[in-house]
Write a protein that holds these residues in place. Structure first.
Motif, mmCIF file in Angstrom:
data_model
loop_
_atom_site.group_PDB
_atom_site.id
_atom_site.type_symbol
_atom_site.label_atom_id
_atom_site.label_comp_id
_atom_site.label_asym_id
_atom_site.label_seq_id
_atom_site.Cartn_x
_atom_site.Cartn_y
_atom_site.Cartn_z
ATOM 1 N N PHE A 46 6.324 -5.805 -7.191
ATOM 2 C CA PHE A 46 6.526 -5.561 -8.620
ATOM 3 C C PHE A 46 5.298 -5.009 -9.328
ATOM 4 C CE2 PHE A 46 9.385 -8.740 -7.053
ATOM 5 C CZ PHE A 46 10.602 -8.267 -7.497
ATOM 6 N N TYR A 47 4.117 -5.192 -8.738
ATOM 7 C CA TYR A 47 2.862 -4.759 -9.349
ATOM 8 C C TYR A 47 2.156 -3.761 -8.453
ATOM 9 C CZ TYR A 47 3.516 -8.597 -12.560
ATOM 10 O OH TYR A 47 4.017 -9.430 -13.501
ATOM 11 N N PRO A 48 1.599 -2.702 -9.045
ATOM 12 C CA PRO A 48 0.951 -1.666 -8.236
ATOM 13 C C PRO A 48 -0.422 -2.092 -7.732
ATOM 14 C CG PRO A 48 0.704 -1.153 -10.557
ATOM 15 C CD PRO A 48 1.578 -2.383 -10.470
ATOM 16 N N PRO A 49 -0.746 -1.655 -6.521
ATOM 17 C CA PRO A 49 -2.119 -1.851 -6.051
ATOM 18 C C PRO A 49 -3.017 -0.814 -6.739
ATOM 19 C CG PRO A 49 -0.857 -0.674 -4.409
ATOM 20 C CD PRO A 49 0.098 -1.051 -5.510
ATOM 21 N N ASP A 50 -4.305 -1.021 -6.697
ATOM 22 C CA ASP A 50 -5.241 -0.045 -7.253
ATOM 23 C C ASP A 50 -5.056 1.293 -6.553
ATOM 24 O OD1 ASP A 50 -6.291 -1.975 -8.919
ATOM 25 O OD2 ASP A 50 -7.915 -2.503 -7.538
ATOM 26 N N ASN A 51 -5.168 2.361 -7.306
ATOM 27 C CA ASN A 51 -5.112 3.733 -6.779
ATOM 28 C C ASN A 51 -3.818 4.061 -6.045
ATOM 29 O OD1 ASN A 51 -7.759 4.186 -7.733
ATOM 30 N ND2 ASN A 51 -8.553 3.139 -5.924
ATOM 31 N N GLU A 52 -2.713 3.511 -6.493
ATOM 32 C CA GLU A 52 -1.422 3.812 -5.866
ATOM 33 C C GLU A 52 -1.026 5.259 -6.161
ATOM 34 O OE1 GLU A 52 2.686 1.422 -5.396
ATOM 35 O OE2 GLU A 52 2.078 1.784 -7.469
ATOM 36 N N HIS A 55 4.056 8.991 -5.135
ATOM 37 C CA HIS A 55 5.192 8.813 -4.232
ATOM 38 C C HIS A 55 5.347 7.339 -3.824
ATOM 39 C CE1 HIS A 55 8.258 9.915 -1.366
ATOM 40 N NE2 HIS A 55 7.608 9.259 -0.416
ATOM 41 N N ALA A 56 4.239 6.695 -3.525
ATOM 42 C CA ALA A 56 4.265 5.274 -3.159
ATOM 43 C C ALA A 56 4.708 4.418 -4.350
ATOM 44 C CB ALA A 56 2.888 4.827 -2.662
ATOM 45 N N ARG A 57 4.259 4.794 -5.544
ATOM 46 C CA ARG A 57 4.655 4.051 -6.754
ATOM 47 C C ARG A 57 6.162 4.128 -6.959
ATOM 48 N NH1 ARG A 57 5.520 6.082 -11.662
ATOM 49 N NH2 ARG A 57 4.242 7.902 -11.216
ATOM 50 N N ARG A 58 6.716 5.329 -6.834
ATOM 51 C CA ARG A 58 8.162 5.485 -7.001
ATOM 52 C C ARG A 58 8.938 4.671 -5.976
ATOM 53 N NH1 ARG A 58 8.442 11.119 -6.605
ATOM 54 N NH2 ARG A 58 6.934 11.727 -8.141
ATOM 55 N N ARG A 59 8.477 4.689 -4.739
ATOM 56 C CA ARG A 59 9.139 3.922 -3.679
ATOM 57 C C ARG A 59 9.080 2.425 -3.981
ATOM 58 N NH1 ARG A 59 6.535 6.528 0.560
ATOM 59 N NH2 ARG A 59 5.147 4.760 0.655
ATOM 60 N N ARG A 60 7.905 1.925 -4.408
ATOM 61 C CA ARG A 60 7.754 0.503 -4.726
ATOM 62 C C ARG A 60 8.618 0.130 -5.934
ATOM 63 N NH1 ARG A 60 5.410 -1.546 -8.553
ATOM 64 N NH2 ARG A 60 4.073 0.246 -8.962
ATOM 65 N N GLU A 61 8.598 0.966 -6.976
ATOM 66 C CA GLU A 61 9.402 0.685 -8.167
ATOM 67 C C GLU A 61 10.889 0.681 -7.839
ATOM 68 O OE1 GLU A 61 6.337 2.397 -11.570
ATOM 69 O OE2 GLU A 61 8.012 3.655 -10.921
ATOM 70 N N ASN A 62 11.333 1.602 -7.003
ATOM 71 C CA ASN A 62 12.754 1.628 -6.606
ATOM 72 C C ASN A 62 13.127 0.374 -5.823
ATOM 73 O OD1 ASN A 62 13.318 4.036 -7.882
ATOM 74 N ND2 ASN A 62 12.907 5.273 -6.076
#
Length: 104
Positions: A46-52, A55-62
Protein backbone atom coordinates in the motif's frame (compact mmCIF):
# COMPACT_ATOMS: atom_id res chain seq x y z
CA UNK A 1 -17.59 -11.13 9.70
CA UNK A 2 -16.15 -11.71 13.17
CA UNK A 3 -13.24 -9.53 14.29
CA UNK A 4 -9.84 -11.01 13.58
CA UNK A 5 -7.17 -11.43 16.23
CA UNK A 6 -4.42 -10.18 13.89
CA UNK A 7 -2.07 -7.32 14.79
CA UNK A 8 -3.26 -3.78 13.93
CA UNK A 9 -3.88 -2.86 10.31
CA UNK A 10 -0.70 -2.25 8.34
CA UNK A 11 -1.77 1.35 7.70
CA UNK A 12 -1.69 2.09 11.43
CA UNK A 13 1.65 0.39 11.89
CA UNK A 14 3.11 2.37 9.02
CA UNK A 15 1.70 5.62 10.42
CA UNK A 16 3.45 4.89 13.70
CA UNK A 17 6.72 4.17 11.87
CA UNK A 18 6.47 7.48 10.02
CA UNK A 19 5.97 9.25 13.35
CA UNK A 20 2.47 10.38 12.45
CA UNK A 21 0.61 11.62 15.49
CA UNK A 22 -2.58 9.64 16.04
CA UNK A 23 -5.41 11.77 17.39
CA UNK A 24 -6.94 9.81 20.29
CA UNK A 25 -10.37 11.37 19.66
CA UNK A 26 -10.43 9.49 16.34
CA UNK A 27 -9.63 6.07 17.79
CA UNK A 28 -13.27 5.12 18.31
CA UNK A 29 -13.86 5.90 14.62
CA UNK A 30 -11.29 3.27 13.66
CA UNK A 31 -13.29 0.19 14.66
CA UNK A 32 -13.94 -0.50 10.97
CA UNK A 33 -10.23 -1.32 10.53
CA UNK A 34 -10.62 -4.65 12.32
CA UNK A 35 -12.61 -5.80 9.27
CA UNK A 36 -10.19 -4.40 6.66
CA UNK A 37 -9.04 -6.82 3.99
CA UNK A 38 -5.54 -5.32 4.24
CA UNK A 39 -5.26 -6.26 7.89
CA UNK A 40 -2.06 -8.18 8.47
CA UNK A 41 -0.77 -7.67 4.92
CA UNK A 42 2.67 -6.12 4.33
CA UNK A 43 2.49 -2.30 4.25
CA UNK A 44 4.72 -2.22 1.16
CA UNK A 45 1.69 -3.30 -0.89
CA UNK A 46 0.00 0.00 0.00
CA UNK A 47 2.97 2.34 0.51
CA UNK A 48 5.70 3.13 -2.02
CA UNK A 49 9.35 2.42 -1.36
CA UNK A 50 11.81 5.27 -1.86
CA UNK A 51 12.60 6.00 -5.51
CA UNK A 52 9.85 3.77 -6.88
CA UNK A 53 9.68 3.91 -10.68
CA UNK A 54 6.42 4.77 -12.40
CA UNK A 55 5.79 1.30 -13.87
CA UNK A 56 6.46 -0.37 -10.51
CA UNK A 57 4.22 2.18 -8.77
CA UNK A 58 1.33 1.44 -11.11
CA UNK A 59 1.75 -2.30 -10.62
CA UNK A 60 1.85 -1.93 -6.81
CA UNK A 61 -1.16 0.44 -6.78
CA UNK A 62 -3.16 -1.95 -8.99
CA UNK A 63 -2.33 -4.84 -6.65
CA UNK A 64 -3.49 -2.75 -3.67
CA UNK A 65 -6.69 -1.74 -5.48
CA UNK A 66 -7.54 -5.40 -6.14
CA UNK A 67 -7.44 -5.95 -2.39
CA UNK A 68 -9.42 -2.78 -1.65
CA UNK A 69 -12.23 -3.27 -4.16
CA UNK A 70 -13.16 -6.57 -2.49
CA UNK A 71 -13.02 -5.08 1.00
CA UNK A 72 -16.24 -4.61 2.94
CA UNK A 73 -14.94 -1.44 4.63
CA UNK A 74 -13.35 0.27 1.61
CA UNK A 75 -15.79 3.19 1.82
CA UNK A 76 -14.97 3.83 5.50
CA UNK A 77 -11.28 3.60 4.61
CA UNK A 78 -11.66 6.20 1.88
CA UNK A 79 -13.70 8.47 4.16
CA UNK A 80 -10.97 8.22 6.80
CA UNK A 81 -8.26 9.07 4.25
CA UNK A 82 -10.20 12.14 3.12
CA UNK A 83 -11.08 13.30 6.64
CA UNK A 84 -7.53 12.92 8.00
CA UNK A 85 -5.73 13.84 4.82
CA UNK A 86 -3.64 10.72 4.29
CA UNK A 87 -0.94 11.88 1.91
CA UNK A 88 0.75 8.50 1.51
CA UNK A 89 -0.37 5.07 0.42
CA UNK A 90 -3.44 3.49 -1.13
CA UNK A 91 -6.54 3.95 1.05
CA UNK A 92 -10.03 2.86 -0.03
CA UNK A 93 -8.69 1.90 -3.48
CA UNK A 94 -7.41 5.45 -4.11
CA UNK A 95 -3.94 6.91 -4.48
CA UNK A 96 -2.79 10.14 -2.81
CA UNK A 97 -3.13 11.91 -6.17
CA UNK A 98 -6.73 10.72 -6.58
CA UNK A 99 -7.63 11.70 -3.02
CA UNK A 100 -6.08 15.10 -3.52
CA UNK A 101 -8.39 15.74 -6.48
CA UNK A 102 -11.42 14.53 -4.47
CA UNK A 103 -10.48 16.74 -1.54
CA UNK A 104 -10.24 19.91 -3.68
Amino acid sequence: MAPRADPPVGHLIDSARRGTRIDTSARQDWAWQQYARCRGLPPDIFYPPDNERQHARRRRENRARLICVRCEVAQQCLEHALRWPETHGVWGATTPRERSSKHS
